[in-house]
Design a protein around this motif. Structure first.
Motif, PDB file in Angstrom:
ATOM      1  N   PHE A   9      70.932  -1.041  62.390  1.00 21.73           N
ATOM      2  CA  PHE A   9      69.501  -0.752  62.293  1.00 21.73           C
ATOM      3  C   PHE A   9      68.709  -2.001  61.952  1.00 21.73           C
ATOM      4  O   PHE A   9      69.243  -2.989  61.421  1.00 21.73           O
ATOM      5  CB  PHE A   9      69.243   0.328  61.222  1.00 21.73           C
ATOM      6  N   GLY A  10      67.438  -1.958  62.259  1.00 20.61           N
ATOM      7  CA  GLY A  10      66.506  -2.998  61.871  1.00 20.61           C
ATOM      8  C   GLY A  10      65.126  -2.401  61.718  1.00 20.61           C
ATOM      9  O   GLY A  10      64.787  -1.404  62.369  1.00 20.61           O
ATOM     10  N   ASN A  11      64.313  -2.962  60.834  1.00 16.39           N
ATOM     11  CA  ASN A  11      62.961  -2.443  60.651  1.00 16.39           C
ATOM     12  C   ASN A  11      61.984  -3.559  60.327  1.00 16.39           C
ATOM     13  O   ASN A  11      62.364  -4.626  59.841  1.00 16.39           O
ATOM     14  CB  ASN A  11      62.918  -1.347  59.575  1.00 16.39           C
ATOM     15  N   TYR A  12      60.738  -3.282  60.628  1.00 19.81           N
ATOM     16  CA  TYR A  12      59.610  -4.122  60.237  1.00 19.81           C
ATOM     17  C   TYR A  12      58.600  -3.192  59.590  1.00 19.81           C
ATOM     18  O   TYR A  12      58.050  -2.307  60.248  1.00 19.81           O
ATOM     19  CB  TYR A  12      59.004  -4.826  61.446  1.00 19.81           C
ATOM     20  N   MET A  13      58.372  -3.357  58.280  1.00 19.61           N
ATOM     21  CA  MET A  13      57.525  -2.420  57.537  1.00 19.61           C
ATOM     22  C   MET A  13      56.451  -3.182  56.778  1.00 19.61           C
ATOM     23  O   MET A  13      56.601  -4.354  56.450  1.00 19.61           O
ATOM     24  CB  MET A  13      58.370  -1.589  56.572  1.00 19.61           C
ATOM     25  N   ASN A  14      55.388  -2.451  56.475  1.00 19.15           N
ATOM     26  CA  ASN A  14      54.236  -3.055  55.831  1.00 19.15           C
ATOM     27  C   ASN A  14      53.813  -2.240  54.612  1.00 19.15           C
ATOM     28  O   ASN A  14      53.948  -1.021  54.577  1.00 19.15           O
ATOM     29  CB  ASN A  14      53.070  -3.140  56.827  1.00 19.15           C
ATOM     30  N   GLY A  15      53.313  -2.944  53.615  1.00 20.12           N
ATOM     31  CA  GLY A  15      52.698  -2.314  52.458  1.00 20.12           C
ATOM     32  C   GLY A  15      51.428  -3.053  52.089  1.00 20.12           C
ATOM     33  O   GLY A  15      51.224  -4.207  52.502  1.00 20.12           O
ATOM     34  N   PHE A  16      50.557  -2.435  51.308  1.00 23.51           N
ATOM     35  CA  PHE A  16      49.304  -3.079  50.935  1.00 23.51           C
ATOM     36  C   PHE A  16      48.818  -2.535  49.603  1.00 23.51           C
ATOM     37  O   PHE A  16      49.194  -1.439  49.185  1.00 23.51           O
ATOM     38  CB  PHE A  16      48.234  -2.864  52.008  1.00 23.51           C
ATOM     39  N   PHE A  17      47.977  -3.309  48.939  1.00 19.61           N
ATOM     40  CA  PHE A  17      47.291  -2.867  47.732  1.00 19.61           C
ATOM     41  C   PHE A  17      45.847  -3.358  47.795  1.00 19.61           C
ATOM     42  O   PHE A  17      45.589  -4.505  48.172  1.00 19.61           O
ATOM     43  CB  PHE A  17      47.975  -3.391  46.474  1.00 19.61           C
ATOM     44  N   ASN A  18      44.924  -2.488  47.418  1.00 21.09           N
ATOM     45  CA  ASN A  18      43.517  -2.848  47.421  1.00 21.09           C
ATOM     46  C   ASN A  18      43.215  -3.781  46.263  1.00 21.09           C
ATOM     47  O   ASN A  18      43.742  -3.610  45.152  1.00 21.09           O
ATOM     48  CB  ASN A  18      42.657  -1.596  47.334  1.00 21.09           C
ATOM     49  N   LYS A  19      42.341  -4.770  46.502  1.00 19.66           N
ATOM     50  CA  LYS A  19      42.005  -5.770  45.503  1.00 19.66           C
ATOM     51  C   LYS A  19      40.492  -5.862  45.344  1.00 19.66           C
ATOM     52  O   LYS A  19      39.756  -5.974  46.329  1.00 19.66           O
ATOM     53  CB  LYS A  19      42.567  -7.140  45.896  1.00 19.66           C
ATOM     54  N   SER A  20      40.043  -5.807  44.099  1.00 24.65           N
ATOM     55  CA  SER A  20      38.612  -5.913  43.816  1.00 24.65           C
ATOM     56  C   SER A  20      38.257  -7.349  43.448  1.00 24.65           C
ATOM     57  O   SER A  20      39.126  -8.182  43.211  1.00 24.65           O
ATOM     58  CB  SER A  20      38.235  -4.977  42.671  1.00 24.65           C
ATOM     59  N   GLY A  21      36.984  -7.621  43.395  1.00 25.16           N
ATOM     60  CA  GLY A  21      36.539  -8.937  42.950  1.00 25.16           C
ATOM     61  C   GLY A  21      35.632  -9.605  43.956  1.00 25.16           C
ATOM     62  O   GLY A  21      35.471  -9.165  45.092  1.00 25.16           O
ATOM     63  N   VAL A  22      35.032 -10.710  43.511  1.00 25.77           N
ATOM     64  CA  VAL A  22      34.106 -11.487  44.340  1.00 25.77           C
ATOM     65  C   VAL A  22      34.505 -12.953  44.263  1.00 25.77           C
ATOM     66  O   VAL A  22      34.776 -13.480  43.184  1.00 25.77           O
ATOM     67  CB  VAL A  22      32.650 -11.317  43.855  1.00 25.77           C
ATOM     68  N   ALA A  23      34.548 -13.615  45.415  1.00 25.62           N
ATOM     69  CA  ALA A  23      34.873 -15.034  45.460  1.00 25.62           C
ATOM     70  C   ALA A  23      33.658 -15.867  45.067  1.00 25.62           C
ATOM     71  O   ALA A  23      32.550 -15.350  44.917  1.00 25.62           O
ATOM     72  CB  ALA A  23      35.355 -15.407  46.856  1.00 25.62           C
ATOM     73  N   ALA A  24      33.874 -17.168  44.918  1.00 28.66           N
ATOM     74  CA  ALA A  24      32.792 -18.051  44.493  1.00 28.66           C
ATOM     75  C   ALA A  24      31.639 -18.053  45.488  1.00 28.66           C
ATOM     76  O   ALA A  24      30.472 -18.238  45.106  1.00 28.66           O
ATOM     77  CB  ALA A  24      33.327 -19.472  44.299  1.00 28.66           C
ATOM     78  N   ASP A  25      31.939 -17.845  46.778  1.00 31.95           N
ATOM     79  CA  ASP A  25      30.881 -17.827  47.785  1.00 31.95           C
ATOM     80  C   ASP A  25      30.226 -16.459  47.933  1.00 31.95           C
ATOM     81  O   ASP A  25      29.405 -16.243  48.826  1.00 31.95           O
ATOM     82  CB  ASP A  25      31.436 -18.282  49.137  1.00 31.95           C
ATOM     83  N   GLY A  26      30.590 -15.493  47.062  1.00 34.21           N
ATOM     84  CA  GLY A  26      30.006 -14.161  47.097  1.00 34.21           C
ATOM     85  C   GLY A  26      30.724 -13.183  47.994  1.00 34.21           C
ATOM     86  O   GLY A  26      30.358 -12.003  48.034  1.00 34.21           O
ATOM     87  N   GLY A  27      31.740 -13.666  48.716  1.00 30.81           N
ATOM     88  CA  GLY A  27      32.469 -12.781  49.608  1.00 30.81           C
ATOM     89  C   GLY A  27      33.428 -11.857  48.866  1.00 30.81           C
ATOM     90  O   GLY A  27      33.922 -12.193  47.784  1.00 30.81           O
ATOM     91  N   HIS A  28      33.678 -10.672  49.454  1.00 32.88           N
ATOM     92  CA  HIS A  28      34.592  -9.708  48.850  1.00 32.88           C
ATOM     93  C   HIS A  28      36.005  -9.920  49.381  1.00 32.88           C
ATOM     94  O   HIS A  28      36.210 -10.451  50.481  1.00 32.88           O
ATOM     95  CB  HIS A  28      34.133  -8.273  49.141  1.00 32.88           C
ATOM     96  N   PHE A  29      36.967  -9.466  48.614  1.00 29.38           N
ATOM     97  CA  PHE A  29      38.362  -9.642  48.997  1.00 29.38           C
ATOM     98  C   PHE A  29      38.837  -8.480  49.875  1.00 29.38           C
ATOM     99  O   PHE A  29      38.254  -7.393  49.870  1.00 29.38           O
ATOM    100  CB  PHE A  29      39.250  -9.757  47.755  1.00 29.38           C
ATOM    101  N   LYS A  30      39.888  -8.731  50.621  1.00 25.69           N
ATOM    102  CA  LYS A  30      40.508  -7.709  51.455  1.00 25.69           C
ATOM    103  C   LYS A  30      41.799  -7.230  50.788  1.00 25.69           C
ATOM    104  O   LYS A  30      42.252  -7.823  49.806  1.00 25.69           O
ATOM    105  CB  LYS A  30      40.799  -8.281  52.843  1.00 25.69           C
TER     106      LYS A  30
END
Length: 792
Positions: free
Chosen positions: A577-598
């Motif tokens: 078998f073989g797999n390619y899987m993904n996970g993610f976590f939401n992140k809050s905050g603001v960068a120095a240029d005012g942009g939001h994080f993904k």
């Protein structure tokens, strides 16, 4: 005399009537089995002309009594499998036997089934939760470990930490202050936040009395489980609860042992109606134990009723409730003083192993209530609807403690006083299909998922005066009175926060050939953070985001994919078998240029081999994985008040999981986990280093038991096992390190298991080796436990 004569005459007439009825009616009985001959429990069997329905018992048997002579249609139905109609002729005074074996493509039902097997009883791998589909282990491209109730019973495991000893790479469990337990998985912190495949978080101790098995699902699994359940990129732990079965039975047990350990458990199951389509089961336990240290205790009670109802042959309901209430004192949580350019081991710090520095009146109380309801409806032979409602609530009241290092020899005790509440609601609607496109089989799940999380805090943090932990005054005591008197000067936290998640996912397992399968899955996840409402100020904000910046409420959309290939080199025996899987976590905050994080993401590439050979006597998995985390927040090198989102982390390794039954009576469980984790792009202080709290890089687990299979002493058995890990880190930076030493913990047991009773005796940590969790909580020395259970 006249009354006696009347009663006698009535009995004679009744006997003649019964004889007449038996001679004018017949019976139908039979057994339903799966493709490999194993009995199938909870299959629906219907006598169509009479509209009578029943369920098979744990041995796959069913019965219809008192059936009028004629020809009937007998319908056998298992959710997620094609129904089968059989013609049955009933003859007066006879019993007609109708057995049925499910065809090859329908090996596993959508609902939980009970499989009675004497071969390799510790290796029950089949599960409907891992892929949300009726998929065999050898068909699944994902790695998972399963700890069965038989192994839990033989090891006399009385907590989740003891159960996790059988999971490769789990390590020494970390116990939080409310009794919540956390494990390691592939270098990441992982909690048992899934229950029957959906969110079932409990911020308190979880009693194992209601656990059928524990499934450790490995790797980032957000595609099917989301972030509400998947607690890390290393995987998730799923608690499968005990379900009602068709029959009356149960067990009552008492366990007693070291440090005034006393525990009573009960398990009672019974059909509710005559047709045995409504079933009820009640599990529960109550425990009390003092700490092996100078002070400390835990006291708990749990109740877990469950009810299942086969409403019609196409519609079934499962209602499962889990209630727990506890009181206890916090375990030791030591945060050492970190000086510059210092490398030190917890062993060399002279921190006392048997001292808590707190008092028994600084206790917390917890209450946990989890409700799970599942409605399955057979839409057609090819499609099934599954509706799930899960609601989890945990509350914590009282005192939670920590010990923070101030110098090499002093600590500042810290106490959190107040109330914390967590409420989570998960609503799911799944449509599960099993159909063919041409000659190619498809197994598909299409799901909608809504998750709501709501938390509230009303507590204050109090710091106590520093004390020397090496030369502590004999009269030293932190009392409840002292903490309460200082609470008016503590840091206050009174707030509510919450979030909503809306998701849709689809997964398809496609048979390219009879031996080659492909899995493709995709999830779209919309996260809405509602912010933090400060009750004192009346202001809603986002709380402190990255860089300490108030982020405010925000929303993020994430895509998560999962792909896999399986090739059965030997059909139903060995698969690659073989797999390619993904996970993610939401992140809050603001960068120095005012942009939001993904959202932060992690991708796993994994391959290996699974085997189930020698008539199920040897079952195992060997795998290699490579997990790469990206979009990690790290301190902005140009402005320390902000963060940038370009950090990366690597986790790769090898895992081996084996269970064997070489000959009758001998069972072996063994595992090995090697993990190489490091920050590949991070703050200068940790770049290139293994993350702290990731646990040992090498962990071994094993359990060997032998039970006499025959003779006068049949059922007498011995067990021996252990867990070992190399050294790890509580702190690991380029300027400071706190080392947790390597450990080897050995356990042994003896038991005598009979059909009506069971007697057992076990010793945990035979050599009383000193060991610490990643939170520097000392582990108990040798602990003796004896048990006696009565079965009925």
């Amino acid at each position: 005399m006249k009354s006696l004569f009347t009663i006698l005459l009535f009995c004679i007439l009744l006997g003649h009537f019964n004889s007449f009825a038996q001679s004018t009616t017949g019976n139908i009985t039979g057994k339903i089995t799966m493709v490999d001959g194993q009995p199938l429990a909870s299959a629906s069997v219907t006598l169509i002309e009479l509209n009578k329905n029943t369920l098979t018992d744990e041995q796959g048997n069913y019965t219809f009594n008192g059936v009028a002579p004629r020809t009937y249609h007998l319908k056998i139905q298992v959710l997620a499998a094609a129904e089968k109609d059989l013609l049955v002729k009933v003859v007066a005074g006879d019993t007609t036997i109708v057995n049925y074996q499910l065809p090859k493509e329908n090996v596993q039902a959508l609902q939980e089934v009970t499989i009675a097997s004497s071969v390799n009883k510790f290796s029950k791998k089949e599960s409907v939760y891992i892929a949300r589909l009726p998929l065999k282990n050898l068909e699944n491209p994902q790695v998972y470990n399963s700890v069965s109730k038989e192994l839990i019973q033989e090891q006399m495991a009385v907590d989740l930490g003891s159960i996790s000893k059988n999971v490769p790479g789990a390590g020494i469990p970390m116990i939080a202050n409310q009794g919540r337990v956390t494990f390691r998985s592939r270098g990441f912190e992982t909690e048992p936040n899934a229950r029957n495949g959906v969110a079932g978080a409990a911020f308190s101790s979880i009693d194992p009395a209601n656990i059928e098995r524990v499934e450790a699902i490995k790797g980032p699994s957000a595609t099917l489980f989301g972030t509400s359940v998947s607690s890390s990129y290393g995987g998730l732990y799923n608690r499968v609860t005990k379900k009602p079965y068709n029959g009356f039975g149960g067990e009552v047990a008492y366990l007693g042992g070291s440090w005034n350990f006393n525990r009573i458990t009960w398990d009672v199951n019974t059909p509710v109606n005559a047709d045995k389509t409504a079933l009820f089961r009640l599990n529960g336990a109550t425990s009390f134990e003092k700490s092996f240290q100078d002070l400390g205790f835990t006291n708990s009670v749990s109740l877990a009723p469950s009810f299942s109802y086969q409403i019609t042959d196409k519609l079934s309901l499962l209602l499962d409730v889990e209630f727990g209430q506890g009181k206890g004192t916090s375990v030791v949580r030591f945060n050492p003083y970190i000086g510059s350019n210092k490398v030190q081991s917890i062993v060399d710090m002279q921190f006392p192993y048997n001292k808590t520095f707190m008092s028994n009146d600084l206790a917390y109380s917890t209450q946990m209530l989890n409700i799970f309801a599942q409605l399955n409806y057979k839409i057609s032979e090819k499609w099934t609807s599954q509706t799930i409602i899960s609601r989890a609530r945990s509350t914590i009241n009282g005192y939670i403690t920590a010990l923070n290092g101030r110098t090499d020899s002093t600590i500042r005790p810290q106490v959190i006083v107040g109330n914390t509440s967590f409420i989570a609601t998960d609503l799911q609607q799944n449509f599960i299909g099993d159909f063919k496109l041409g000659t190619h089989r498809n197994r598909v799940v299409l799901g909608l998922d809504y998750y709501n999380n709501s938390n509230s805090f009303d507590r204050v943090t109090v710091n106590i005066a520093d004390v020397n932990f090496i030369h502590t005054p004999a009269t030293y005591r932190i009392s409840r009175f002292k903490v309460d008197s200082l609470s008016s000067r503590g840091a206050l936290r009174i707030e509510n926060n919450g979030d909503n998640t809306y998701a849709v996912y689809v997964s398809d397992v496609f048979n390219i050939t009879d031996r080659l399968l492909a899995m493709a899955s995709l999830r779209v996840d919309r996260y809405q953070y509602k912010g933090v409402y400060n009750i004192t100020t009346g202001v809603t904000a986002g709380g402190l985001g990255a860089g300490g910046i108030q982020a405010g409420p925000y929303g993020q959309t994430a895509l998560s994919q999962k792909m896999g290939l399986v090739y059965e080199v030997m059909k139903d025996r060995v698969s690659l078998f073989g797999n390619y899987m993904n996970g993610f976590f939401n992140k809050s905050g603001v960068a120095a240029d005012g942009g939001h994080f993904k959202p932060e993401h992690a991708n796993q590439l994994e391959f290996g081999v699974k085997g189930d050979v020698i008539d199920h006597k040897l079952v195992g998995t060997v795998s290699y994985y490579d997990i790469r985390v990206q979009d990690v927040l790290r301190t902005d090198p140009n402005d320390a008040n902000y963060s940038i989102q370009d950090g990366t982390q690597l986790s790769k390794g090898v895992e081996i999981d084996l269970t064997a039954n070489p000959f009758p009576g001998l069972n072996i469980v063994a595992g090995y986990a090697y993990n190489d984790s490091k920050y590949t792009k991070a703050d200068a202080s940790v770049e290139g280093l293994r993350p702290a709290l990731s646990g040992p890089s090498k962990i071994v687990n094993f359990w060997i038991s032998y039970r006499l299979p025959a003779g006068d002493l049949q059922g007498l058995g011995l067990g021996f096992g252990g867990n070992s890990g190399n050294s790890s880190y509580q702190t690991n930076t380029k300027t400071a390190k706190v080392i947790i030493p390597a450990y080897t913990l050995l356990d042994a047991s003896i038991f005598y298991d009979q059909p009506r009773y069971r007697i057992g005796f076990k010793v945990d940590n035979l050599t009383s080796e000193k060991a610490w969790s990643v939170r520097l909580t000392p582990q108990a020395p040798a602990r003796f436990i004896g048990s006696m259970s009565l079965k009925f």
